[in-house]
Design a protein around this motif. Structure first.
Motif, PDB file in Angstrom:
ATOM      1  N   THR A 138       0.812  -1.225   0.000  1.00  0.00           N
ATOM      2  CA  THR A 138       0.000   0.000   0.000  1.00  0.00           C
ATOM      3  C   THR A 138       0.844   1.273   0.000  1.00  0.00           C
ATOM      4  OG1 THR A 138      -0.128  -0.104   2.408  1.00  0.00           O
ATOM      5  CG2 THR A 138      -1.937  -1.112   1.160  1.00  0.00           C
ATOM      6  N   ASP A 139       2.162   1.115   0.116  1.00  0.00           N
ATOM      7  CA  ASP A 139       3.067   2.273   0.153  1.00  0.00           C
ATOM      8  C   ASP A 139       4.413   1.825  -0.396  1.00  0.00           C
ATOM      9  OD1 ASP A 139       4.434   4.585   0.626  1.00  0.00           O
ATOM     10  OD2 ASP A 139       3.957   4.715   2.759  1.00  0.00           O
ATOM     11  N   PRO A 140       4.569   1.769  -1.720  1.00  0.00           N
ATOM     12  CA  PRO A 140       5.759   1.167  -2.321  1.00  0.00           C
ATOM     13  C   PRO A 140       7.061   1.922  -2.067  1.00  0.00           C
ATOM     14  CG  PRO A 140       4.362   2.174  -3.986  1.00  0.00           C
ATOM     15  CD  PRO A 140       3.573   2.168  -2.729  1.00  0.00           C
ATOM     16  N   ALA A 141       6.997   3.118  -1.482  1.00  0.00           N
ATOM     17  CA  ALA A 141       8.226   3.827  -1.111  1.00  0.00           C
ATOM     18  C   ALA A 141       8.742   3.383   0.249  1.00  0.00           C
ATOM     19  CB  ALA A 141       7.991   5.329  -1.108  1.00  0.00           C
ATOM     20  N   VAL A 142       8.024   2.450   0.893  1.00  0.00           N
ATOM     21  CA  VAL A 142       8.398   1.945   2.212  1.00  0.00           C
ATOM     22  C   VAL A 142       8.706   0.460   2.114  1.00  0.00           C
ATOM     23  CG1 VAL A 142       7.589   1.545   4.573  1.00  0.00           C
ATOM     24  CG2 VAL A 142       6.999   3.669   3.396  1.00  0.00           C
ATOM     25  N   ALA A 143       9.792   0.040   2.734  1.00  0.00           N
ATOM     26  CA  ALA A 143      10.166  -1.378   2.773  1.00  0.00           C
ATOM     27  C   ALA A 143       9.975  -1.904   4.190  1.00  0.00           C
ATOM     28  CB  ALA A 143      11.610  -1.561   2.339  1.00  0.00           C
ATOM     29  N   SER A 144       9.561  -3.163   4.283  1.00  0.00           N
ATOM     30  CA  SER A 144       9.340  -3.803   5.578  1.00  0.00           C
ATOM     31  C   SER A 144      10.317  -4.961   5.752  1.00  0.00           C
ATOM     32  CB  SER A 144       7.900  -4.328   5.668  1.00  0.00           C
ATOM     33  OG  SER A 144       7.712  -5.083   6.847  1.00  0.00           O
ATOM     34  N   PHE A 145      11.019  -4.961   6.883  1.00  0.00           N
ATOM     35  CA  PHE A 145      11.903  -6.072   7.253  1.00  0.00           C
ATOM     36  C   PHE A 145      11.155  -6.967   8.229  1.00  0.00           C
ATOM     37  CE2 PHE A 145      15.147  -7.441  10.530  1.00  0.00           C
ATOM     38  CZ  PHE A 145      15.599  -8.531   9.805  1.00  0.00           C
ATOM     39  N   ASP A 146      11.146  -8.269   7.943  1.00  0.00           N
ATOM     40  CA  ASP A 146      10.371  -9.187   8.782  1.00  0.00           C
ATOM     41  C   ASP A 146      11.108 -10.517   8.915  1.00  0.00           C
ATOM     42  OD1 ASP A 146       8.293  -9.923  10.417  1.00  0.00           O
ATOM     43  OD2 ASP A 146       6.822 -10.193   8.822  1.00  0.00           O
TER      44      ASP A 146
END
Length: 215
Positions: A138-146
C-alpha cells in the motif's frame, strides 16, 4: 503490555555501506537486562545547545534532542512518548528522538547486560529465520523487514529489551546492531518463570524503512 521498536543511529549508514544485509546475514535476537543510558538526565535552569540530547530524570525509555539553544525551565516538562513529538521547556523545544540506547552501534557495546546462560537461554540469543525485505503493497516507497517469531522454551529470566544484531565474528567490529525492542514500554522489566516465551513481531514487520531522503 505494549512494546516499541527502536532502530539504532548507525543503522542507515551501515546498511548503505553494505555492513548489514538484512536478508542474508545471520541476525541474532538477544535478551538484555535494564541498564543506564549514556546520556545525562535533564537538569533545571541549565543552558543547552542545539542538538544536545537528554533523558528524563525518571527514565521512560526514550531520549530527547534540543532543536534550538536555550535554558531549561525550573520544572521538568511532560515528555512526549510519540515518535518525533515536541515539548516546550522555557525557551527550548525538545523533540522525542528515539530510544535511550540508540547510540550503540555494536552488540559488544551492550553485551555485558545480556541475561546469563541457562534456564532456557543460550548466550548470544537466537538466530532469526525466514528473513525478508519487501516493499509495502500500500506504500511502495516503504520497505518492511520481517522474520519468523522467536520462541525460548521453558525460559526463566527477567529482562527489559530484545536486541537484534549481526552475528559478526569480531565483537566490537562487525557485530552491528540493527535495533532493539523495549518489551514493556511502561517501561518495566519482563519476568518469565519456566514457561515458553515468544517474541511476536508486528504484522507490519519488525521494522520499516521509509522515503525521507533529500537530493
Amino acid at each position: 503490555m505494549s512494546s516499541v521498536n527502536f532502530p539504532v543511529d548507525a543503522l542507515e549508514v551501515n546498511k548503505g555501506k553494505g555492513n548489514i544485509d538484512l536478508v542474508n546475514d545471520t541476525i541474532m535476537v538477544a535478551l538484555l537486562s535494564t541498564f543506564s543510558p549514556s546520556y545525562s538526565a535533564w537538569s533545571s535552569s541549565t543552558s543547552y545547545s542545539k542538538g544536545d540530547i537528554v533523558v528524563p530524570t525518571s527514565r521512560n525509555g526514550r531520549r530527547y534532542r534540543a532543536t534550538n539553544a536555550g535554558t531549561s525551565d525550573s520544572g521538568e516538562p511532560t515528555w512526549p512518548t510519540t515518535a518525533g513529538n515536541t515539548v516546550v521547556d522555557n525557551d527550548i523545544t525538545w523533540e522525542e528522538y528515539g530510544g535511550e540506547h540508540a547510540d550503540n552501534e555494536f552488540f559488544n557495546d551492550v553485551s555485558t547486560n545480556e541475561v546469563s546462560a541457562g534456564d532456557g537461554y543460550t548466550s548470544g540469543g537466537q538466530a532469526l529465520s525466514s528473513q525478508s525485505l519487501a516493499k509495502v503493497s500500500t506504500d511502495p516507497a516503504v520497505a518492511s523487514f520481517d522474520a519468523d517469531d522467536v520462541t525460548w522454551t521453558s525460559l526463566s529470566k527477567t529482562f527489559r529489551t530484545a536486541w537484534l544484531y549481526v552475528d559478526g565474528d569480531t565483537p566490537g567490529t562487525n557485530d552491528y546492531v540493527i535495533g532493539y525492542i523495549l518489551l514493556d514500554d511502561t517501561p518495566a522489566d519482563v519476568s518469565i518463570s519456566g514457561v515458553d516465551f515468544t517474541l511476536k513481531f508486528s504484522s507490519d514487520g519488525i521494522m520499516t524503512f521509509g522515503r525521507k531522503a533529500t537530493l
